[in-house]
Motif scaffolding. Structure first.
Motif, PDB file in Angstrom:
ATOM      1  N   ALA A  77     -20.199 -14.713  -7.537  1.00 35.77           N
ATOM      2  CA  ALA A  77     -19.511 -14.208  -8.721  1.00 35.77           C
ATOM      3  C   ALA A  77     -19.613 -12.692  -8.805  1.00 35.77           C
ATOM      4  O   ALA A  77     -18.658 -12.010  -9.179  1.00 35.77           O
ATOM      5  CB  ALA A  77     -20.102 -14.846  -9.980  1.00 35.77           C
ATOM      6  N   SER A  78     -20.779 -12.142  -8.429  1.00 33.24           N
ATOM      7  CA  SER A  78     -20.959 -10.691  -8.465  1.00 33.24           C
ATOM      8  C   SER A  78     -20.601 -10.012  -7.152  1.00 33.24           C
ATOM      9  O   SER A  78     -20.112  -8.882  -7.153  1.00 33.24           O
ATOM     10  CB  SER A  78     -22.412 -10.355  -8.818  1.00 33.24           C
ATOM     11  OG  SER A  78     -22.707 -10.666 -10.157  1.00 33.24           O
ATOM     12  N   PHE A  79     -20.853 -10.699  -6.023  1.00 34.11           N
ATOM     13  CA  PHE A  79     -20.740 -10.032  -4.734  1.00 34.11           C
ATOM     14  C   PHE A  79     -19.555 -10.483  -3.895  1.00 34.11           C
ATOM     15  O   PHE A  79     -19.261  -9.888  -2.866  1.00 34.11           O
ATOM     16  CB  PHE A  79     -22.023 -10.262  -3.921  1.00 34.11           C
ATOM     17  CG  PHE A  79     -23.270  -9.860  -4.650  1.00 34.11           C
ATOM     18  CD1 PHE A  79     -23.499  -8.545  -4.978  1.00 34.11           C
ATOM     19  CD2 PHE A  79     -24.203 -10.807  -5.029  1.00 34.11           C
ATOM     20  CE1 PHE A  79     -24.648  -8.163  -5.654  1.00 34.11           C
ATOM     21  CE2 PHE A  79     -25.358 -10.443  -5.701  1.00 34.11           C
ATOM     22  CZ  PHE A  79     -25.577  -9.119  -6.020  1.00 34.11           C
ATOM     23  N   GLY A  80     -18.873 -11.559  -4.279  1.00 36.28           N
ATOM     24  CA  GLY A  80     -17.764 -12.072  -3.501  1.00 36.28           C
ATOM     25  C   GLY A  80     -18.220 -13.091  -2.474  1.00 36.28           C
ATOM     26  O   GLY A  80     -19.395 -13.138  -2.108  1.00 36.28           O
ATOM     27  N   PRO A  81     -17.302 -13.946  -1.984  1.00 36.26           N
ATOM     28  CA  PRO A  81     -17.674 -15.035  -1.074  1.00 36.26           C
ATOM     29  C   PRO A  81     -18.172 -14.584   0.280  1.00 36.26           C
ATOM     30  O   PRO A  81     -18.854 -15.332   0.976  1.00 36.26           O
ATOM     31  CB  PRO A  81     -16.374 -15.839  -0.943  1.00 36.26           C
ATOM     32  CG  PRO A  81     -15.291 -14.870  -1.290  1.00 36.26           C
ATOM     33  CD  PRO A  81     -15.875 -13.956  -2.320  1.00 36.26           C
ATOM     34  N   ALA A  82     -17.854 -13.364   0.692  1.00 37.41           N
ATOM     35  CA  ALA A  82     -18.282 -12.888   2.015  1.00 37.41           C
ATOM     36  C   ALA A  82     -19.299 -11.752   1.884  1.00 37.41           C
ATOM     37  O   ALA A  82     -19.427 -10.924   2.769  1.00 37.41           O
ATOM     38  CB  ALA A  82     -17.078 -12.405   2.814  1.00 37.41           C
ATOM     39  N   HIS A  83     -20.033 -11.754   0.762  1.00 40.25           N
ATOM     40  CA  HIS A  83     -20.935 -10.632   0.545  1.00 40.25           C
ATOM     41  C   HIS A  83     -22.055 -10.622   1.586  1.00 40.25           C
ATOM     42  O   HIS A  83     -22.544 -11.668   2.008  1.00 40.25           O
ATOM     43  CB  HIS A  83     -21.513 -10.664  -0.882  1.00 40.25           C
ATOM     44  CG  HIS A  83     -22.371 -11.847  -1.191  1.00 40.25           C
ATOM     45  ND1 HIS A  83     -23.733 -11.845  -1.016  1.00 40.25           N
ATOM     46  CD2 HIS A  83     -22.066 -13.072  -1.686  1.00 40.25           C
ATOM     47  CE1 HIS A  83     -24.230 -12.997  -1.390  1.00 40.25           C
ATOM     48  NE2 HIS A  83     -23.249 -13.756  -1.796  1.00 40.25           N
ATOM     49  N   PRO A  84     -22.466  -9.438   2.011  1.00 39.92           N
ATOM     50  CA  PRO A  84     -23.433  -9.332   3.117  1.00 39.92           C
ATOM     51  C   PRO A  84     -24.857  -9.702   2.737  1.00 39.92           C
ATOM     52  O   PRO A  84     -25.717  -9.750   3.609  1.00 39.92           O
ATOM     53  CB  PRO A  84     -23.355  -7.849   3.491  1.00 39.92           C
ATOM     54  CG  PRO A  84     -22.927  -7.161   2.237  1.00 39.92           C
ATOM     55  CD  PRO A  84     -21.997  -8.126   1.556  1.00 39.92           C
ATOM     56  N   VAL A  85     -25.111  -9.960   1.458  1.00 39.86           N
ATOM     57  CA  VAL A  85     -26.474 -10.280   1.044  1.00 39.86           C
ATOM     58  C   VAL A  85     -26.638 -11.762   0.751  1.00 39.86           C
ATOM     59  O   VAL A  85     -27.594 -12.169   0.117  1.00 39.86           O
ATOM     60  CB  VAL A  85     -26.879  -9.443  -0.190  1.00 39.86           C
ATOM     61  CG1 VAL A  85     -26.995  -7.984   0.184  1.00 39.86           C
ATOM     62  CG2 VAL A  85     -25.883  -9.620  -1.330  1.00 39.86           C
ATOM     63  N   ALA A  86     -25.703 -12.583   1.215  1.00 46.89           N
ATOM     64  CA  ALA A  86     -25.810 -14.022   0.976  1.00 46.89           C
ATOM     65  C   ALA A  86     -27.079 -14.580   1.604  1.00 46.89           C
ATOM     66  O   ALA A  86     -27.459 -14.190   2.706  1.00 46.89           O
ATOM     67  CB  ALA A  86     -24.591 -14.745   1.541  1.00 46.89           C
TER      68      ALA A  86
END
Length: 310
Positions: A77-86
């Motif tokens: 929700a904050s970082f997007g589905p492909a965020h690098p900190v998943a």
């Protein structure tokens, strides 16, 4: 003049004040009134049936491939589905499912169903730190920089399901609209201050019990074994999964570890064994290519968490 990023923020009309500096550094754990604790492993890991200790044959182990999650991780929700900190599993999936979730310590962990301000729905994890308070990541309770109109800010509600095991809810569920975080997250979106709390309108924690939490020097943490259990979205919905391993490194505000996690475990406890008790040392929130990480429980974090249990 800049404000301390650890200054408490709340979605309630009256914020909790900071506690006095002379308060004890460590919050003690409680096993609750129902059931008995699971004896900790002598090596600092939990005793979970089927759990494979870190000494495994890397050549014979299967490489993990993430299936599609049923609901998205609140981190997206904050970082997007492909965020690098998943949150990530690093090559070999060491996680094991916990099925006896109605006993301590597994009932301390809660599956979260989160409804954002725009009515989108997400999943996360939290852990009891008191009778009516659960610690979690800041981005679980406050969405930041989503880029979606109407989504940012305090979430609308969170359904808390302690010890959930698929469709089984051994302690039922309770819905909260009362949340806490700090300005370092709500104002700045700084991952170093990504922690918060869910305050429930009952004292369910008196039944589930809770973990202690505290701040330790670098040298102590680097000798510790970290444990994480939570509700990853890459596994069957609402099932709890555990993994543990030694702490890899620390800095003044973060703790790093090669403990496998996946989206949905944002907000999980990173905890250690101390004299048979379980104490949170960080709030799990982020991933990386080789290690995952959590917001370190420093003295200011400890003081806020303790204030939020009042």
């Amino acid at each position: 003049m800049t404000r301390d990023p650890h200054t408490a923020a709340s979605n309630q009309p009256e914020e909790l004040s900071a506690i006095a500096a002379e308060q004890p550094l460590f919050r003690s754990p409680s096993e609750g009134v129902a059931g008995t604790p699971v004896p900790p492993g002598s090596d600092g890991l939990e005793n979970v049936e089927g759990y494979r200790r870190p000494e495994y044959d890397a050549l014979s182990a299967a490489v993990w491939t993430a299936p599609t999650a049923q609901l998205p991780d609140i981190g997206e929700a904050s970082f997007g589905p492909a965020h690098p900190v998943a949150e990530t599993v690093h090559l070999l999936d060491d996680r094991v499912q916990v099925t006896n979730t109605a006993i301590y310590p597994w009932r301390v962990h809660a599956s979260l169903l989160i409804t954002a301000a725009d009515n989108s729905r997400w999943i996360g994890t939290a852990w009891f730190i008191g009778q009516h308070t659960l610690a979690t990541a800041g981005h679980v309770v406050y969405i930041k920089n989503s880029g979606v109109p109407g989504r940012d800010g305090w979430v609308k509600s969170i359904q808390v399901m302690p010890g959930r095991n698929g469709t089984a809810l051994p302690f039922g569920s309770v819905t909260s609209t009362n949340f806490r975080s700090v300005l370092g997250w709500t104002d700045s979106g700084d991952e170093n201050y990504d922690y918060g709390a869910v305050v429930i309108p009952t004292e369910l924690g008196s039944t589930t019990g809770w973990f202690g939490f505290g701040a330790w020097p670098d040298a102590d943490l680097l000798k510790s074994v970290g444990n994480i259990s939570g509700y990853p979205g890459d596994k069957p919905a609402g099932t709890q999964w555990y993994d543990g391993r030694g702490i890899s490194s620390v800095n003044p505000l973060k703790v790093y570890y090669d403990i496998d996690t996946a989206g949905g475990q944002s907000g999980s406890a990173v905890y250690r064994m101390v004299n048979g008790g379980r104490y949170g040392i960080a709030v799990h929130a982020y991933g990386g290519a080789t290690v995952n990480s959590g917001t370190r429980i420093t003295r200011p974090v400890h003081d806020n968490l303790l204030a939020w249990t009042a």
